[in-house]
Scaffold this motif. Structure first.
Motif, PDB file in Angstrom:
ATOM      1  N   GLN A 200       0.818  -1.220   0.000  1.00 17.57           N
ATOM      2  CA  GLN A 200       0.000   0.000   0.000  1.00 17.57           C
ATOM      3  C   GLN A 200       0.853   1.272   0.000  1.00 17.57           C
ATOM      4  O   GLN A 200       0.483   2.276  -0.601  1.00 17.57           O
ATOM      5  N   GLU A 201       1.994   1.212   0.691  1.00 15.03           N
ATOM      6  CA  GLU A 201       2.888   2.373   0.747  1.00 15.03           C
ATOM      7  C   GLU A 201       3.260   2.840  -0.668  1.00 15.03           C
ATOM      8  O   GLU A 201       3.356   4.024  -0.946  1.00 15.03           O
ATOM      9  N   TYR A 204       0.486   4.803  -2.259  1.00 14.71           N
ATOM     10  CA  TYR A 204       0.441   6.148  -1.674  1.00 14.71           C
ATOM     11  C   TYR A 204       1.532   7.054  -2.246  1.00 14.71           C
ATOM     12  O   TYR A 204       1.300   8.209  -2.573  1.00 14.71           O
ATOM     13  N   GLU A 227      -4.827   6.545   8.800  1.00 16.04           N
ATOM     14  CA  GLU A 227      -4.050   5.789   7.819  1.00 16.04           C
ATOM     15  C   GLU A 227      -3.235   6.740   6.926  1.00 16.04           C
ATOM     16  O   GLU A 227      -2.054   6.498   6.652  1.00 16.04           O
ATOM     17  N   ASP A 228      -3.857   7.841   6.508  1.00 17.63           N
ATOM     18  CA  ASP A 228      -3.141   8.832   5.687  1.00 17.63           C
ATOM     19  C   ASP A 228      -1.929   9.373   6.434  1.00 17.63           C
ATOM     20  O   ASP A 228      -0.854   9.560   5.866  1.00 17.63           O
ATOM     21  N   MET A 231       0.855   6.972   6.427  1.00 14.44           N
ATOM     22  CA  MET A 231       1.466   6.870   5.104  1.00 14.44           C
ATOM     23  C   MET A 231       2.294   8.114   4.743  1.00 14.44           C
ATOM     24  O   MET A 231       3.172   8.069   3.897  1.00 14.44           O
ATOM     25  N   TRP A 234       5.963   7.831   4.661  1.00 11.31           N
ATOM     26  CA  TRP A 234       6.504   7.144   3.482  1.00 11.31           C
ATOM     27  C   TRP A 234       6.560   8.078   2.274  1.00 11.31           C
ATOM     28  O   TRP A 234       7.510   8.041   1.500  1.00 11.31           O
TER      29      TRP A 234
END
Ligand SMILES: [Fe+2]
Ligand SMILES: [Fe+2]
Length: 274
Positions: A200-201, A204, A227-228, A231, A234
């Protein structure tokens, strides 16, 4: 924005790209482009074929790069490889992150700053490159040139779209936000459509790497989910390599290609839909 000290014709060119972008990127425009390109029905090709195509694209919003885009892809990937030798998926993100710029080669008429048509066979650069921002809510301060470039954008006069939250709920998450249309969003859609086997990273980093008002400006936090925020670290980590690996020392692509081909074979092999 990536560069703050600009002057003369370069500043004019960058400013004009943003003036057009901030005039024409609206909720309607973004929805239309998302529907048009999200189906990934333009063509079929491999990642390496797309990387070759990328060399035909010049980024008018980026004053730092005046060599073919594929070098920037390899430089970013190699920078990540040095710092994160154990994360091959992250290295691949470096190679992939600007691939959506092939949008610029899609044949579309251009629009000038007064809304008139200009003859061209290329997609307008304000819908491909440059910093991105959410549409459908009030523009925040750290959006580049925000004080002088939005006056002709119809969304800024629409009460549905010009309040703090606009069409969104507090902290409802960037996944639910319509971002201005450009190479980030296009590549994200290509990755989803073709089921890239990346974490998922990676999704994003690619989707939000040009969202400078968020990852660098610190704005739009009122839309973010937990969650945002997780992220964000990253996306910031990726940004270091996007920015600081640009140099005139061009990498030996022939030598690097087999390694990156092996990563492509692992995470996004074969002919893909674009
Ligand atoms: Fe980019
Ligand atoms: Fe880049």
């Amino acid at each position: 924005m990536k560069v703050i000290r600009l002057a003369g014709p370069l500043l004019d060119r960058v400013y004009n790209t943003y003036l057009l972008m901030h005039t024409h990127q609206t909720v309607d425009f973004v929805r239309k482009k998302g529907a048009e390109y999200g189906a990934c029905a333009q063509r079929q090709m491999s990642i390496m074929e797309a990387l070759d195509l990328l060399d035909n694209v010049v980024d008018e919003s980026d004053p730092d790069v005046d060599f073919p885009n594929s070098y920037h892809a390899y430089q970013t990937a190699e920078g990540i490889r040095q710092a994160h030798p154990d994360k091959d998926w992250f290295q691949l993100v470096g190679l992939l992150h600007d691939m959506g710029k092939i949008l610029a080669l899609a044949g579309e008429p251009q629009v000038n700053s007064r809304g008139g048509s200009v003859c061209s066979s290329r997609m307008h650069s304000w819908a491909v490159v440059g910093d991105t921002f959410p549409v459908g809510c009030r523009v925040q301060e750290s959006v580049v040139f925000s004080d002088s470039t939005f006056h002709d954008n119809p969304d800024t006069k629409n009460p549905l779209y010009n309040s703090q939250y606009g069409i969104y709920q507090p902290h409802s998450g960037l996944a639910n936000v319509l971002m201005s249309w450009g190479h980030d969003e296009y590549m994200y859609k290509v990755m989803k459509f073709n089921n890239f086997a990346l974490p998922q990273e990676a999704f994003y980093m690619i989707r939000f790497h040009s969202f400078y008002p968020w990852h660098t400006g610190g704005d739009y936090m009122h839309l973010c989910s937990n969650e945002d925020l997780r992220m964000l670290a990253w996306v910031k980590e990726f940004n270091k390599f996007d920015l600081y690996t640009k140099c005139k020392d061009l990498p030996d692509v022939t030598q690097l290609k087999p390694y990156y081909q092996s990563l492509i074979d692992k995470y996004c092999p074969g002919q893909l839909y674009w």
